[in-house]
Design an enzyme around this catalytic site. Structure first.
Site, short mmCIF file in Angstrom:
data_model
loop_
_atom_site.label_atom_id
_atom_site.label_comp_id
_atom_site.label_asym_id
_atom_site.label_seq_id
_atom_site.Cartn_x
_atom_site.Cartn_y
_atom_site.Cartn_z
CB VAL A 197 7.27 -25.42 -27.16
CG1 VAL A 197 5.88 -24.90 -26.86
CG2 VAL A 197 8.20 -24.31 -27.60
CE1 TYR A 198 12.56 -23.44 -28.03
CE2 TYR A 198 14.34 -23.10 -26.48
CZ TYR A 198 13.59 -22.67 -27.54
OH TYR A 198 13.87 -21.45 -28.13
#
Length: 344
Positions: A61-62
């Site tokens: 998700v980064y």
């Protein structure tokens, strides 16, 4: 650089590891964290390796996968010199298969992460959140399959409640599946909730803590002080809503003590806050982040020295809070303390 075993495993990790949430800079949260591209990321990785920091932590998700892509480019040609940790389970889209830890999702997510990182295995995979919709047996069997396939070396979790982690460990033991050896947790002078239940569990079960946000969501940088406005350059203007809530008066009291100890030691406020964490039980590694070389070198200065016992005691006292039930009797009533003495 000091190295410690990751929990009860044989994997040796540096006491400082590098978090790559600053790589990519996509979206409202991660763009405020940092915007390191490939060239700057490679420079930061170079500095880490020179200092003995060889564990790099990321997540799908980064920046929507861009962090892993940039990390993969930064370590190209030296995969054998680094340890890669990444996380998955949080939503990556709005579809029914875009979130969670189902067999379908985990296998697809691991394959996608391997491709982005440019490697054929992960040293550590952590479940980024507990998935209440998928049976734990399904999750652990899938992790076992991936370990046996050589795609994962170790497994862990992040942000689990005590019962969620303990149930997972018990089921893994029952079936002979890989145990979680790491728990990536929020822990700082501003946030000591980890000590109430998760730390005793970690000590008992051999789970090493990988600490995220050791500077209290950017509040223990030395730039925030009583009676002064939030600096214009602070990322808190954009990110405070996403992080743990903080009582301002308690923050200022902690910073006052940090300032005093900084004057005594000649160290910076962030270095002292990180050094305090490195002396806590069950902590295997503290994950540091940096938007630039200056921040990174400052954080790296947290190792190679130690706080004195009186200095630790002052930090303990100013940062202490009364835990909620059922934990507070074990802190304030002698009969409870005799049966269950606190770890710290």
């Amino acid at each position: 650089m000091e190295y410690r075993n990751l929990g009860a495993s044989g994997l040796r990790v540096p006491v400082l590891s590098f978090g790559t949430g600053t790589f990519g800079g996509q979206g409202p949260l991660f763009s405020a964290w940092g915007r390191s591209g490939a060239d700057e990321a490679r420079r930061l990785v170079d500095i880490c390796l020179e200092a003995g920091v060889n564990l790099f932590d990321s997540a799908d998700v980064y920046s929507n996968g861009a962090s892993e892509e940039i990390l993969g480019a930064a370590i190209r040609g030296r995969r054998d010199k680094v340890l890669i940790s990444t996380k998955m389970s949080l939503p990556m889209g709005d579809g029914p298969l875009d979130a969670g830890s189902s067999r379908h999702r985990l296998i697809a997510s691991v394959e996608a992460a391997l491709q982005r990182l440019g490697t054929d295995y992960l040293d550590l995979l952590q479940l980024h959140a507990f998935d209440a919709f998928t049976p734990i047996e399904e999750v652990l069997l899938t992790l076992d399959t991936l370990v046996r396939a050589g795609k994962l070396r170790y497994v862990g979790v992040s942000n689990f409640a005590g019962w969620q982690l303990m149930k997972s460990l018990s089921i893994a033991d029952r079936h002979g599946w890989p145990r979680h050896v790491a728990h990536q947790v929020y822990y700082s002078l501003l946030g000591r909730d980890y000590e109430w239940e998760l730390m005793p569990l970690a000590r008992d079960q051999g789970v090493g803590a990988l600490v995220w946000s050791p500077l209290g969501w950017g509040r223990l940088t030395g730039k925030i002080r009583r009676g002064k406005p939030l600096p214009a350059s602070s990322r808190l203007h954009a990110t405070a809503q996403f992080g743990p809530p903080v009582d301002d008066e308690r923050l200022y009291a902690i910073v006052d003590v940090l300032d005093t100890i900084a004057a005594e030691t000649g160290r910076t406020v962030p270095q002292i806050a990180i050094a305090w964490l490195l002396a806590r039980p069950t902590v295997s590694s503290v994950i540091i982040g940096a938007r630039d070389e200056a921040q990174l070198r400052n954080n790296l200065g947290a190792v190679g020295w130690s706080l004195s016992a009186p200095q630790i005691a002052r930090l303990d006292e100013v940062s202490a809070v009364m835990p909620p039930y059922p934990y507070y009797p074990y802190r304030i009533q002698e009969g409870f303390r005799r049966l269950n003495p606190p770890l710290v």
